[in-house]
Design a protein around this motif. Sequence first.
Motif, PDB file in Angstrom:
ATOM      1  N   ALA A 177       0.851  -1.177   0.000  1.00  0.00           N
ATOM      2  CA  ALA A 177       0.000   0.000   0.000  1.00  0.00           C
ATOM      3  C   ALA A 177       0.888   1.229   0.000  1.00  0.00           C
ATOM      4  O   ALA A 177       2.017   1.201   0.522  1.00  0.00           O
ATOM      5  N   ARG A 178       0.393   2.290  -0.566  1.00  0.00           N
ATOM      6  CA  ARG A 178       1.189   3.509  -0.673  1.00  0.00           C
ATOM      7  C   ARG A 178       0.365   4.708  -0.243  1.00  0.00           C
ATOM      8  O   ARG A 178      -0.813   4.801  -0.548  1.00  0.00           O
ATOM      9  N   GLN A 179       1.038   5.599   0.468  1.00  0.00           N
ATOM     10  CA  GLN A 179       0.478   6.891   0.847  1.00  0.00           C
ATOM     11  C   GLN A 179      -0.875   6.736   1.526  1.00  0.00           C
ATOM     12  O   GLN A 179      -1.855   7.384   1.178  1.00  0.00           O
ATOM     13  N   LEU A 180      -0.928   5.834   2.503  1.00  0.00           N
ATOM     14  CA  LEU A 180      -2.152   5.686   3.286  1.00  0.00           C
ATOM     15  C   LEU A 180      -2.355   6.918   4.162  1.00  0.00           C
ATOM     16  O   LEU A 180      -1.406   7.515   4.670  1.00  0.00           O
ATOM     17  N   MET A 181      -3.597   7.299   4.313  1.00  0.00           N
ATOM     18  CA  MET A 181      -3.927   8.467   5.106  1.00  0.00           C
ATOM     19  C   MET A 181      -3.761   8.157   6.595  1.00  0.00           C
ATOM     20  O   MET A 181      -4.135   7.079   7.063  1.00  0.00           O
ATOM     21  N   GLY A 182      -3.223   9.112   7.351  1.00  0.00           N
ATOM     22  CA  GLY A 182      -3.107   8.958   8.790  1.00  0.00           C
ATOM     23  C   GLY A 182      -1.672   9.017   9.257  1.00  0.00           C
ATOM     24  O   GLY A 182      -0.717   8.872   8.479  1.00  0.00           O
ATOM     25  N   VAL A1814       4.621  15.664   7.384  1.00  0.00           N
ATOM     26  CA  VAL A1814       3.458  15.200   8.114  1.00  0.00           C
ATOM     27  C   VAL A1814       2.232  15.485   7.260  1.00  0.00           C
ATOM     28  O   VAL A1814       2.224  16.426   6.460  1.00  0.00           O
ATOM     29  N   GLN A1815       1.224  14.658   7.404  1.00  0.00           N
ATOM     30  CA  GLN A1815       0.014  14.834   6.606  1.00  0.00           C
ATOM     31  C   GLN A1815      -0.905  15.837   7.283  1.00  0.00           C
ATOM     32  O   GLN A1815      -1.254  15.699   8.446  1.00  0.00           O
ATOM     33  N   ASP A1816      -1.277  16.854   6.523  1.00  0.00           N
ATOM     34  CA  ASP A1816      -2.179  17.885   7.011  1.00  0.00           C
ATOM     35  C   ASP A1816      -3.373  17.929   6.072  1.00  0.00           C
ATOM     36  O   ASP A1816      -3.288  18.478   4.976  1.00  0.00           O
ATOM     37  N   GLY A1817      -4.479  17.337   6.506  1.00  0.00           N
ATOM     38  CA  GLY A1817      -5.607  17.209   5.587  1.00  0.00           C
ATOM     39  C   GLY A1817      -5.310  16.125   4.568  1.00  0.00           C
ATOM     40  O   GLY A1817      -5.020  14.980   4.902  1.00  0.00           O
ATOM     41  N   ASP A1818      -5.379  16.472   3.295  1.00  0.00           N
ATOM     42  CA  ASP A1818      -5.041  15.522   2.242  1.00  0.00           C
ATOM     43  C   ASP A1818      -3.724  15.876   1.565  1.00  0.00           C
ATOM     44  O   ASP A1818      -3.435  15.380   0.480  1.00  0.00           O
ATOM     45  N   LYS A1819      -2.908  16.691   2.197  1.00  0.00           N
ATOM     46  CA  LYS A1819      -1.625  17.081   1.643  1.00  0.00           C
ATOM     47  C   LYS A1819      -0.535  16.831   2.670  1.00  0.00           C
ATOM     48  O   LYS A1819      -0.770  16.769   3.878  1.00  0.00           O
ATOM     49  N   TRP A1820       0.665  16.671   2.152  1.00  0.00           N
ATOM     50  CA  TRP A1820       1.840  16.528   3.007  1.00  0.00           C
ATOM     51  C   TRP A1820       2.571  17.869   3.057  1.00  0.00           C
ATOM     52  O   TRP A1820       2.758  18.517   2.050  1.00  0.00           O
ATOM     53  N   ARG A1821       3.007  18.243   4.259  1.00  0.00           N
ATOM     54  CA  ARG A1821       3.745  19.491   4.434  1.00  0.00           C
ATOM     55  C   ARG A1821       5.022  19.225   5.210  1.00  0.00           C
ATOM     56  O   ARG A1821       5.189  18.203   5.882  1.00  0.00           O
ATOM     57  N   LEU A1822       5.948  20.178   5.122  1.00  0.00           N
ATOM     58  CA  LEU A1822       7.229  20.085   5.826  1.00  0.00           C
ATOM     59  C   LEU A1822       6.986  20.273   7.316  1.00  0.00           C
ATOM     60  O   LEU A1822       6.383  21.260   7.741  1.00  0.00           O
ATOM     61  N   SER A1823       7.497  19.342   8.112  1.00  0.00           N
ATOM     62  CA  SER A1823       7.311  19.432   9.569  1.00  0.00           C
ATOM     63  C   SER A1823       8.623  19.416  10.328  1.00  0.00           C
ATOM     64  O   SER A1823       8.619  19.394  11.553  1.00  0.00           O
TER      65      SER A1823
END
Length: 1983
Positions: A177-182, A1814-1823
């Motif tokens: 699986a790839r890019q699972l939400m959470g 880190v996943q923020d909503g449905d996008k990934w952002r720099l954390s």
Amino acid sequence: MLRLVVESARIKPPLSPLPRPCLTVYFRDIKKRTRVVEGNDPTWNETLIWHLWSRPLENDSFLQVILRDMGSKKKDRFIGLATVLLKPLVKKPREVLFVKDLILLNHSMMPTDCTVSLQVAHVIHRDTEKEGSGDPLGMTTREAARGKLMVPGSAGMHRALSSKPQHFQVRVKVFEARQLMGNNILPVVKVTIAGQQYHTRIKMGNNPFFNEIFFQNFYEVPAKFFEEIVLVQVLNSSVMRSKAEIGRFQTDIGFVYHSPGRNQPVSPVLEVELIGEKLRTNVQPQTDNPIWNQILTFQIQLPCLSSYIKFRALDCSRSDCQAEIGTASLSLGHISSSGAEIGGLYSGFLPCFGPSFLPLHGGPKARLRIQEQGTCSLCCSQGVPDAVRDGLSYQGRVLLELVTQIKSHQHTMIRDLSQEVARIEKHQNCQKYGLCVIFLSCTMMPNFKDLIQFEVSIGHYGNKMDLNYKPLVSTTQYSPVIYDGNIYHYIPWYNTKPVVAVTSSWEDVSFRMHCLNLLHFARDRLKANLDTLKSMRNPEDSTLLPQWEKLRRELIEDCRRPLPCMADQPKATHLDRKRWQLRSLLLQDLAQKAKEAKPKNMVATVEGWLHCLNSVLPEPQMSLPDVMIWLMAKEQRVAFAQVPAHTILFSPAGPLHSGRFCGKIQTLLLQYPEGEGQQDVLPAHLRVCMWFGNIKDSKDLKLLRQGDMVVYAETYENQAKFKDQWGQQGLYHCPNFSDVMGHKALPKSKFKAPSGWHWQDSWRVEPQRRLLLDIDINKSQVLEEVYENQERNITGSWVPSAVPNTDMNGQPSEARDTVRCPQGWHFKKNWAVELNHAVDSEGWEYGVGILPSGLPRVWTSVEKNYHSRRRRRWVRMRFRNQGKLDSEERTMSFLQMQGLASEGEEGWEYGRFGSKFHLDQQPQSRFRRRCWHRRLAPNKNTGVAPIFLLEGSLATDLKQNLKKEENRDWSRALFGDIWKPAQEDPRLPSMPFIYCTLNKPHYYQLFCYIYQARNLMSNQVLAFQEPFVRAVFLNYSQCTQRLPNSMSPTWAQTLIFQHLLLHESPQDTRESPPLVVLELWQCDALGKESLWGRSMWPPVVWLDPQDWMLPPLKWHPLVKELGEEEGEILASCELILETEKLREKHLPLLSVPWKDGVYTLPKSIQPVLRKTAIEILAWGLRNMKQARHPQLLVEFGGETLRTEPIEEFPTNPNFPKSALLLMVFMPKEEAYAEPLVLKVLDNQDFGQQTVVGQASVDFLQPYFCDPWARDYLPPQLPTLSMKKHQKVLGFLYENFWFKSSRAEDEYEHEVDWWSKLFWATGDDKSLQDKYQDYHTLKVYDCELEAVPAFQGLQDFCQTFKLYQEQPKMDSPVVGEFKGLFRIYPFPENPEAPKPPRQFLAWPEREDFPQLCLVRVYVVRAINLQPQDYNGLCDPYVILKLGSLKLGNRDMYKPNTVDPIFGTMFELTCTIPLEKDLKIQLYDFDLFLSDDEIGTTVIDLENRLLSGFGACCGLPKSYCQSGPFRWRDQMPPSYLLERYAKRKGLPPPVFDPEGDSVFYRGKKYKLQSFESKAPTVPGLGPKKERLALYILHTQGLVPEHVETRTLYSDSQPGIDQGKLQMWVDIFPQKLGPPGPPVKISTRKPKRYELRCVVWKTAQVDLVDEALSREKMSDIYIKGWLFGLEKDMQKTDIHYHSLSGEATFNWRFIFTMDYLAAEHMCIESQKDYIWSLDPTSTKFPARLIIQIWDNDIFSSDDFLGVLELDLSDMPSPARHAKQCSLRMLDAEPKWPYFLPHKRFSLFKKKTVTGWWPCQVQDGDKWRLSGKVKMTLEVLSEKEALARPAGQGQSEPNQYPMLHPPLRVGSSFMWLRSPVRHLCLGLCRRYRCKILSFSVLLVIGFMLFKFIYSAPNYLAMSWIHPTLRVQPPIKIYNLINSATASSASPAPLATQAPSLEPVTDHQLQLLQVPKQHLGDIFPELLAPQD
């Protein structure tokens, strides 16, 4: 129908805990059961219904009742059973059988205390017509009638499917699986296969890798099985179950493999299902015309994983909401397009539909039938729509629209819609349509004992049981079924054809139908031309190219015909426009392809065109329902035919826009609904003429060229005999005037003429003679029987019974003495007692009479004292007189008898209802009736066809109900009428009857030319016992002569049917003739006949003898009932119109030869025979276990040829003489050639010979040859031995070349054989070699025999399987014949030169049997069948060759379905004694016996004898050293010489230097193959390299790996997996072979990964300190993907206020890495009790996570970094350069600057910054960002440079010091200013920045205002600049200690200078440079 009301039950003694009883009831093997309730006194009050259809209740009918407890541990625990006899309902069908407290029996058939209470009723049609009667079953009689209407509807199949259960297996493999939400999830995959659930192991992270497989076996009917669901769910196991689901998808199995109403007002809801997700509309309470106005929204991904959108209309009157009203389906392939239909010329369109109507269907379904190929194309029953099978009963329509939109965020939702849609729909312009059907004939029927009729309906219109619609003339008059004189029955309509006329209201969709009919016209013409093209099997046929040109010309013409434009059509939907665009582009593309097509591969090319055309044919917006024609008996629907409405739709635009059968005669094959009728019997062949269209276009309607329409009102006058007087007394329940069945009262006074019609004359008597026809009218002899009955009197003596003479069922019959012989018959013998069954010597049988009938149920032949009844059977044969009239003329003479027509005089028929009536009064006649007719005539100037004005009852005023009907039509069209009872029946069944009278008969003669049949057994069983052909034409039939047992029976017979009567015009007959049906029958040893198959097609019709020519013979397929082809028959038929003169002669029109009592074929039509030579290469027999001294017998055309017996069969199974010649006479047309039959005879003791095996070669075309052709080369035997000089070469080859190469094995090369495999498959892209082009091999995805270029490796001889006469259950194959054939014409003139022989005696035959060395290389297996519960298996390899068995079960590969074996087996065998190499894969089991996974078999003899060099594949290069050394026995030059010899060519001549060769008349140079000298190490000399290059151009087998499919006997035909391997065969006589290839598996290498975490930056701060500032307590986790158990983490950096943290911490991970595959391998046991560890492969991926430590709550996840160590991004040097763009695998803008990536295993070490996200909503952002050092060391390097985890010892490489951190306890006290600044900046940074900006702007504004006047003045005045001498300055800056308040003044004198410190001078370094320009003295050196 039979209706059972289950009231209640009582269970004693009571059960504890409370049971959950369920009552199961069996009737005629049909099981039904109640719902499950709870308690010891259950109450159901549930109704169960069985439809009787054409089988009424009998005296021995019964119900079996079983009570079970469904709640016990044993699911079906038995409580008790009972039997309910239904004989009381047979005698009194109108009464209800009440069964109260019926005692149940236990297992021992002993009574128990448990009881049940039931009510049983036999509901018949006449019960539904009573008014005011009570209803004991709690239901109205109209509801009973409603129950009969639930009848089936048709469905089509997308591809040809079997109706029998088959073995299936569903496998689901979960890879990753790839890019699972959470965040911080623990994913697990749940797989549900048809209700069975499976789970994967729990993994960690957002990109988990599973690599697990699950399977489930099924044995189901395909159509049912394909509707099962496969559901895949991804769950987060770390959270609650309700919130665990991350995502899912669902599909039906059919997509992977290649998709009754209520009796009271319903509460409908519409359910829509798409990819497993279901949405429902709101419930509309108590209505049959629901209006929902709702939008259902689905979230899907395209392409969609489901084939259909399914709609279900449900009734929610009950709480469960599961009662199904009707269903419909939309194929996604029909409402969308990907553009693949045109091959890239069209981009396609998204799914869309409507707004349009979609018909709903329910009830029973049609049987699964495969479309019959080769049968008549007129069979409309084959034109069923391609959709998921729905029911046959029309249940209404639903108006819907489907729109697809592309949105980033869309959730499943339901919302209301505006009422505008309903308003628009209500005002749609519905038009009135008329449907007219003329029934011409109904033949080939079984024996229906009851009167039958036909009903025609379209939608609800025409359904005579639906009282919500006005009555129409939708049914024919009742008719009997009479015997046709052979085996079938037919309806005697003759010149009076029944007609039905149905009117209905529908919206105008003619624009859509016109387009569809044009496409169907093009498709039909293309298919007809293709069938003609396929029939031309001879490539040299002179008519082949003209037929090809005709096909192209007609296709171009049809494709260039424009379709009706949808762009300007106001009623066209979006889907109409899109499909019109798609169809137009496809037609243009097909026209262009047809124009450019060349006459090459014609059949395959045209089939491709036909497939493209078929892909756009389906019309999803078919709002018009199909026309249903039902055959009805006893008011029950028995069989049906379904006709698509568009095929009969009339168009004023012309015949091309009309349906193909509009106004034309067509033949319909009726079929039973699913689960009804006999399996192998067709209900009827029905010929009809149909017309459907707008009634405005029907003014001049005339379907047939001749015939008159007549309309009659009909009623029957009934009288009974009471006290020897005929009158109305004694009629009881029968009315005085009624319908033909006596159910409805129809007095003459109640009849009124409908609107548009008037009475033409008065009532008159017209006997319906077709109802009085004798059922024996076409029989030549009839057996009459009478039973004599006696009973015991009180003295025990036998005396005549009260009813002494009865029939077999005990009904009274006429006495023997009074039975008279009918006219035209005679008796040869008198009555005799029947003694040929179980009776005593006098013919008596005995029984015990049982009340109330007094008749015994069982009869026996032995008399007992307690017997009270006996009877015996008297029989007498009645024979027909041989007169001048045949059966047809007798029938016509009876029907045309003129009787009295005056009322009250004659025309009476005598009998009783339910039995046959007679014109003559019988002594026992107690009832009579006569038919009254009154003719109706149409009024003039009606504007429409008068028959369409016959709406409503003759007793009802149509005008009064017209407005009411129109107001109701639109609402009913929305959803259709779900039947509801009316308060009063406004309709009486007083509809008129329409007939088409054809008063001018025409006579024909039919000639059936039957030559032979072939391919009769699909399983290749050869014996076919006494075959004969029955030809059936309408109600006429004849049989051919019976032949002896034959596989290809040849009759060469003509069947002539003389004086055939057809009433339609000859022109109509020529356009649509009746079908000729040829049935192939066989007889067993007892004389029992069985049908094998039938073929049907229209005959050629000749109306003018001047144009006559004999039709050529053609092969027609023989089809079984389920559509399976079971052979072919060579025949043709023609129908010739008789003239008046020829009819008087009663002779055949054609002169047909007569021989041996039969008509033979005419000379001109018989196949032309010529002398032909058949040469047989009889090589040998194989696997004949039962033979001792076998020999071969060859049969063809009556000629036979035998070989010599094989004396030493066990040691040499080859024939002593292999070349045989058989001279035969064969048809010149290859299509007419019969098969070649091979039989193996075994010579046993005492001269006995038995057939031990036989085969049939049906297709002889591949064996034809021209022996005089120059380029023709006869097959040659390969040379498998060497001459003496060749042995010397072989000795040198072995001792010198091999010795020099063996030294190369001592070192390991950089590349191996696996590298060569990966180069060929593309699996390994990282390990590239500059010489890999010289070392490639071919990987075949199939068996080597399946490669087309190698001809199955049977170029020398082929393998023919031998079968026994009667097959065994397991396998009919008994052996194999190895041989080949060559067929060529032979001159009949003895003096002509004879062609050369093809097979000669070869001296090389002495080389056989041959001792060979065989090397079997087993590489790997793919997708094996799982054998264990964990979805895996433990496979190992076993080889079997003869009695030799190799392999070790201990060498199994544990827990895998993709094992890599890398094993070579070497063995020695003698070919052909040991030729079948069997490779088996088994599953290792510790305690149980090992399970066989699959087997593949290789014929080594074929590879040895093949001329393609299959013994050892040719490598790409000739290497003498290195890992890819030459392994063949001989070098390439010798191989080339052998190849030339086998092809009959001179040997190749090489020049001395070896760089050129002269071969096949051409000189080849090495430079043409090698542009420059290769630098590959180890290459051989030039001569061998050049020979190898030439060999590669000859089409020989290259070095290869073949992929063989594994099969298992337990699941025949199902793929059990694939096995990749190859075989090398080295004959011993050719010398020693080369060295074997090393294919041992690669071993992983142990590595150690050291990861030093230095620091982090810009990490998210999630906590708040006391000062309200953000902070985090940061620590880092790390692990390798797949090795989560080895997780490590750093210490905690507390109170980070800026996101920065320092650790200086080392992670150490150990892994086994396979560099060739870029994968890590881990072996571990799944469970403690597991026997072996499971090897799992997963990518080498490092996972780094940043966490925030919390004390009282769970830690917070801050970010994650995943690095693929084999392909990782280069780090940034500084934190500022670190961004998420580094992680993008594909470069983003600017594209020319992609981020560099590398492999850590090559670079070894790297240091830098990487981003965390880190996943923020449905996008990934720099954390955050982390700085690390990554280093990979081998196991040896790690031991040499040890290091400890974290900061523990040994702390080296590098040494890690504890980081300098401020203590957390006194942090605020140590840096208060810093914390204050940080706090102010964090809280007020926006305000501070704003204030600063305003301050700067204000200062600049003040400066500008202050300086502006000075600058303006200077610019206006321009003052003169004066330069003064420079001023000497000795001291500029005072000492640093001087007070700033009193600075030292600048003095003009020269005081002593003070020194300036260094740090002060640094401040002046930059200004000093500028001051030096102004004040030079300042920088001058001082003295």
